[in-house]
Design an enzyme around this catalytic site. Structure first.
Site, PDB file in Angstrom:
ATOM      1  CB  SER A 164       1.788   4.663   3.399  1.00  0.00           C
ATOM      2  OG  SER A 164       2.489   5.982   2.988  1.00  0.00           O
ATOM      3  CE1 TYR A 185      -2.349   5.651   0.222  1.00  0.00           C
ATOM      4  CE2 TYR A 185      -0.753   7.084   1.382  1.00  0.00           C
ATOM      5  CZ  TYR A 185      -1.001   5.974   0.507  1.00  0.00           C
ATOM      6  OH  TYR A 185       0.062   5.068   0.309  1.00  0.00           O
TER       7      TYR A 185
END
Length: 267
Positions: free
Chosen positions: A154, A167
């Site tokens: 990401s 995350y």
């Protein structure tokens, strides 16, 4: 000839969203596919996850493109089940050329709202799940004489994205894992790379994140803003990057972080 004609590719998180997009884009370019998804809720994740119907829809869409496809339900946290089903599917399709570790989840919260359960769930799926996927695929890639591991990280794996710390930490971990494997597996002609999307229009976002940014921490909003004048990108934009890394066009590309981030990491 299509760009990845007759390559066999494993994709996790394949039932919908980016995973479905990867499956269809790779099938369009000639790949046969092994599709894996959990197809069930996960405790602590407050948005709907995929269903068996979603996986069936993706499978039918791949088959409609004239490609062979094996679809299985499995949780990437369950390494034994994942390893067994990959071995079975590889036997059915005759080999494995690449794996796309795409499955992931996200929670939202300030540092003092983030729980031990949030950490365990996100790290187990987003980091250990990617390790499990790689570990299930690597023996088959070695047997094939080489191949490609594409691990979906990401933009949060390259910058300090707040309000979803587990995350961000897990996605940074994916980079370290992939770099280590790129070094270790180069002798086997296996390439290992990461892909780093900005926000993608899939609807898989914890609703609490937007509330936090609007109501509590508006000062953090600029961190999430892309340089290019788009709020989110389309899933196919990420799939095109995955396609490149699976294809022989990237045959000497390994240990890289391929950003499809609309410039969010340069802000």
């Amino acid at each position: 000839m299509a760009r990845i004609e007759n390559k066999v590719v494993l994709i996790t998180g394949a039932a919908r969203g980016m995973g479905r997009s990867h499956a269809l884009r790779l099938a369009e370019e000639g790949a046969d596919l092994i599709l894996v998804d959990v197809c069930a809720p996960i405790d602590g994740i407050d948005y709907p996850l995929s269903t068996e119907a979603d996986l069936e829809d993706t499978t039918k869409a791949v088959a409609a493109l004239g490609r062979r496809v094996v679809a299985r339900i499995a949780d990437v946290r369950d390494v034994d089940t994942l390893t067994a089903l990959v071995a079975d599917a590889v036997g059915e399709l005759g080999g494995l050329d690449a794996a796309v570790a795409n499955a992931g989840v996200i929670t939202a919260g300030t540092w003092d709202q983030t729980t031990a359960e949030d950490w365990r769930t996100v790290v187990d799926v987003n980091l250990i799940g990617i390790w499990n996927t790689c570990a299930a695929a690597i023996p088959h890639l070695i047997a094939r004489g080489g191949g490609s591991l594409v691990n979906v990280s990401s933009a949060a794996g390259l910058k300090g994205s707040p309000l979803h710390t587990p995350y961000t930490a897990a996605k940074h971990g994916v980079v370290g894992l992939s770099l280590a494997l790129a070094n270790e597996l180069a002798v086997h002609q296996i390439r290992v790379n990461t892909v780093h999307p900005t926000g993608v229009a899939t609807g898989m976002v914890p609703p609490g994140l937007f509330e936090l940014l609007v109501e509590q921490r508006a000062d953090l909003g600029p961190i999430f803003q892309n340089a290019l004048p788009v709020q989110v990108v389309e899933a196919v934009d990420i799939s095109n990057a995955v396609l490149y890394l699976v294809s022989d066009e990237s045959r000497y590309v390994t240990g890289t972080q391929l950003k499809v981030d609309a410039g969010v990491t340069i802000r």
